[in-house]
Design a protein around this motif. Structure first.
Motif, PDB file in Angstrom:
ATOM      1  N   LEU A 279       0.849  -1.195   0.000  1.00 50.98           N
ATOM      2  CA  LEU A 279       0.000   0.000   0.000  1.00 50.98           C
ATOM      3  C   LEU A 279       0.882   1.243   0.000  1.00 50.98           C
ATOM      4  N   HIS A 280       0.446   2.270  -0.712  1.00 50.56           N
ATOM      5  CA  HIS A 280       1.201   3.523  -0.762  1.00 50.56           C
ATOM      6  C   HIS A 280       0.213   4.681  -0.692  1.00 50.56           C
ATOM      7  N   HIS A 281       0.361   5.525   0.327  1.00 49.77           N
ATOM      8  CA  HIS A 281      -0.522   6.673   0.508  1.00 49.77           C
ATOM      9  C   HIS A 281       0.276   7.885   0.978  1.00 49.77           C
ATOM     10  N   ASP A 282      -0.006   9.031   0.393  1.00 48.52           N
ATOM     11  CA  ASP A 282       0.484  10.273   0.975  1.00 48.52           C
ATOM     12  C   ASP A 282      -0.296  10.536   2.264  1.00 48.52           C
ATOM     13  N   LEU A 283       0.360  11.156   3.226  1.00 49.42           N
ATOM     14  CA  LEU A 283      -0.249  11.368   4.541  1.00 49.42           C
ATOM     15  C   LEU A 283      -0.841  12.768   4.641  1.00 49.42           C
ATOM     16  N   TYR A 284      -2.138  12.811   4.860  1.00 55.55           N
ATOM     17  CA  TYR A 284      -2.866  14.072   4.985  1.00 55.55           C
ATOM     18  C   TYR A 284      -3.497  14.168   6.368  1.00 55.55           C
ATOM     19  N   HIS A 285      -3.830  15.383   6.773  1.00 53.45           N
ATOM     20  CA  HIS A 285      -4.537  15.597   8.037  1.00 53.45           C
ATOM     21  C   HIS A 285      -5.364  16.864   7.923  1.00 53.45           C
ATOM     22  N   LEU A 286      -6.253  17.065   8.889  1.00 50.63           N
ATOM     23  CA  LEU A 286      -7.040  18.303   8.932  1.00 50.63           C
ATOM     24  C   LEU A 286      -6.179  19.374   9.591  1.00 50.63           C
ATOM     25  N   GLY A 287      -5.588  20.218   8.786  1.00 53.84           N
ATOM     26  CA  GLY A 287      -4.675  21.224   9.308  1.00 53.84           C
ATOM     27  C   GLY A 287      -5.353  22.334  10.072  1.00 53.84           C
ATOM     28  N   THR A 288      -6.635  22.573   9.776  1.00 57.94           N
ATOM     29  CA  THR A 288      -7.405  23.600  10.471  1.00 57.94           C
ATOM     30  C   THR A 288      -8.447  22.933  11.349  1.00 57.94           C
ATOM     31  N   PRO A 289      -8.322  22.987  12.674  1.00 57.32           N
ATOM     32  CA  PRO A 289      -9.296  22.320  13.550  1.00 57.32           C
ATOM     33  C   PRO A 289     -10.695  22.887  13.363  1.00 57.32           C
ATOM     34  N   LEU A 290     -11.678  22.005  13.403  1.00 58.32           N
ATOM     35  CA  LEU A 290     -13.073  22.430  13.301  1.00 58.32           C
ATOM     36  C   LEU A 290     -13.513  23.159  14.565  1.00 58.32           C
ATOM     37  N   GLY A 291     -14.417  24.114  14.390  1.00 59.79           N
ATOM     38  CA  GLY A 291     -14.960  24.836  15.535  1.00 59.79           C
ATOM     39  C   GLY A 291     -16.051  24.073  16.252  1.00 59.79           C
ATOM     40  N   THR A 292     -16.584  23.038  15.615  1.00 60.69           N
ATOM     41  CA  THR A 292     -17.581  22.162  16.228  1.00 60.69           C
ATOM     42  C   THR A 292     -17.614  20.865  15.453  1.00 60.69           C
TER      43      THR A 292
ATOM     44  N   PRO B 241      -2.003  12.890  11.466  1.00 61.05           N
ATOM     45  CA  PRO B 241      -0.940  12.028  10.970  1.00 61.05           C
ATOM     46  C   PRO B 241      -0.772  10.817  11.882  1.00 61.05           C
ATOM     47  N   PRO B 242      -0.112   9.754  11.400  1.00 62.30           N
ATOM     48  CA  PRO B 242      -0.048   8.513  12.180  1.00 62.30           C
ATOM     49  C   PRO B 242       1.114   8.437  13.160  1.00 62.30           C
ATOM     50  N   PHE B 243       1.776   9.547  13.444  1.00 64.80           N
ATOM     51  CA  PHE B 243       3.044   9.484  14.174  1.00 64.80           C
ATOM     52  C   PHE B 243       2.896   9.148  15.654  1.00 64.80           C
TER      53      PHE B 243
ATOM     54  N   HIS C  11      -2.829  17.622  17.314  1.00 66.76           N
ATOM     55  CA  HIS C  11      -1.722  18.583  17.308  1.00 66.76           C
ATOM     56  C   HIS C  11      -0.439  17.915  17.808  1.00 66.76           C
ATOM     57  N   ALA C  12      -0.557  17.076  18.832  1.00 67.92           N
ATOM     58  CA  ALA C  12       0.612  16.366  19.352  1.00 67.92           C
ATOM     59  C   ALA C  12       1.183  15.417  18.306  1.00 67.92           C
ATOM     60  N   SER C  13       0.323  14.828  17.483  1.00 72.35           N
ATOM     61  CA  SER C  13       0.794  13.933  16.432  1.00 72.35           C
ATOM     62  C   SER C  13       1.580  14.688  15.371  1.00 72.35           C
ATOM     63  N   VAL C  14       1.116  15.880  15.030  1.00 69.35           N
ATOM     64  CA  VAL C  14       1.860  16.718  14.084  1.00 69.35           C
ATOM     65  C   VAL C  14       3.230  17.057  14.660  1.00 69.35           C
ATOM     66  N   ARG C  15       3.266  17.449  15.931  1.00 72.60           N
ATOM     67  CA  ARG C  15       4.536  17.792  16.576  1.00 72.60           C
ATOM     68  C   ARG C  15       5.465  16.585  16.637  1.00 72.60           C
TER      69      ARG C  15
END
Length: 383
Positions: free
Chosen positions: A249-262, A279-281, A326-330
């Motif tokens: 399997l091959h996938h680029d890793l994406y995430h919601l960079g802007t947190p939702l307000g609700t 991200p899966p980190f 956010h901790a996963s991004v860091r």
């Protein structure tokens, strides 16, 4: 009361189980022709195991308890050893691995078969709970949008929400059956990590993530992996070599960079990656989806209206899940995504100097979370 769950992944099935236990009629709509997630594994941290306990899902012999491991460099030199016993003392439960297909099957089997519908494409969801799909429509008291990071329901109900963003790394994944089962490990090099997670049945889940531009697609995945990572320490070359090419399997890793307000809109609740794709980190994507599922079911079971239940769900889940995201991004930026030689040398030194007891406590603030109690099924009547 009737709930429609859109999406039959980890979070969607978990939510359906919780709502079913709370006494609701539940319909799960899955676009794929069947439930399942093949070709990969997943780590289940103690917070996820507690959620599964609360949902009444016993994965039994499918769980592979991790007993040894640590951090290594690309040559195989140990940077830090992992103390499994200390981990369990600090986190309350062991770290486990499982085939994603076995996890999905365990969740699916906890629901009545007639509540599950596959091959159904949802075409519209309204704030008041109307769900239109190929072949019909349903009016629901609650709709759970659990269709993943590219959630069409989120896009329709939250049009101002930015689209997912590339986190900077791409990932290869596979399941191999090597001659000898290795221990759990993560190996680092410049902008790269290779992880190894033993599963049951002699299988090993492995993954590679590395910093690169998005949308690069090698024509021959196995040849590409052997060329770039075949010189890493054992058993990485063997894992790549014995993985069938069609199973890679091959996938680029994406995430919601802007947190939702609700996470809620009308009678609709976003859940899992649809609400807070990360991200899966930290290995917490599926774990956080299970947390969502239990909290939503508890809110529905304890509040006297759907509106109050959704408000409670949003209040409890949004801050925590966004902190974890956010901790996963860091974690990615401070670990596998490092490319600066000075920063890499510092990371290596810190890993070698970190006391084993302190390393075992890492992540306990996340994995120590405990779910609320869900209603227990009534005991069978005695004749």
């Amino acid at each position: 009361m009737h709930a429609v769950v859109v999406g039959g992944g980890i979070g969607g099935l978990g939510a359906a189980i919780g709502l079913h236990r709370a006494g609701w009629t539940v319909t799960v709509l899955e676009q794929a022709p069947e439930f399942g997630d093949v070709g990969a594994g997943i780590s289940l941290w103690p917070n996820a195991l507690r959620c599964l306990d609360e949902l009444g899902v016993d994965l039994g012999e499918h769980l592979a308890v991790q007993t040894q491991g640590g951090l290594r460099d690309r040559r195989g030199r140990w940077l830090a050893r992992w103390d499994a016993a200390a981990f369990e003392r600090h986190h309350g439960r062991p770290l486990t691995g499982i085939h994603r297909a076995d996890l999905i099957a365990g969740l699916r089997d906890a629901l009545p078969a007639d509540r599950l519908r596959t091959g159904v494409k949802v075409t519209e969801v309204t704030e008041d709970g109307l769900v239109r799909f190929t072949g019909g429509e349903l009016q629901a008291d609650l709709v759970v949008a659990a269709e993943g990071i590219r959630s069409p329901i989120r896009h329709a109900l939250f049009p101002a929400c930015p689209e997912p963003v590339y986190c900077g790394s791409t990932a290869f994944r596979g399941i191999a059956r090597p001659a000898r089962i290795p221990g759990l490990s993560t190996s680092f090099d410049r902008g790269t990590e290779i992880g190894i997670l033993p599963l049951t049945g002699g299988d090993v889940y492995w993954w590679v993530s590395y910093v690169t531009e998005p949308d690069a697609r090698p024509a021959d995945l196995k040849a590409y992996l052997k060329e770039h990572f075949g010189g890493w320490h054992d058993p990485i070359p063997e894992l790549i070599d014995v993985t069938p090419p069609e199973a890679l399997l091959h996938h680029d890793l994406y995430h919601l960079g802007t947190p939702l307000g609700t996470y809620v809109r009308g009678r609709v609740a976003l859940l899992g990656d649809a609400a807070h794709a990360m991200p899966p980190f930290l290995g917490q994507g599926g774990c956080q989806a299970l947390e969502d599922a239990v909290v939503l079911a508890h809110a529905v079971a304890t509040e006297d209206t759907v509106q109050k239940a959704l408000q409670t769900y949003d209040t409890e889940r949004r801050p925590r899940s966004q902190r974890v995201a956010h901790a996963s991004v860091r974690a990615g930026k401070a670990g596998p995504q490092l490319t600066n030689p000075v920063a890499i040398a510092l990371r290596t030194t810190l890993a070698r100097l970190l006391p084993a007891g302190l390393a075992a406590r890492s992540g306990a603030s996340i994995s120590g979370w405990r779910p609320p109690r869900l209603p227990r099924p009534a005991p069978p009547r005695t004749p």
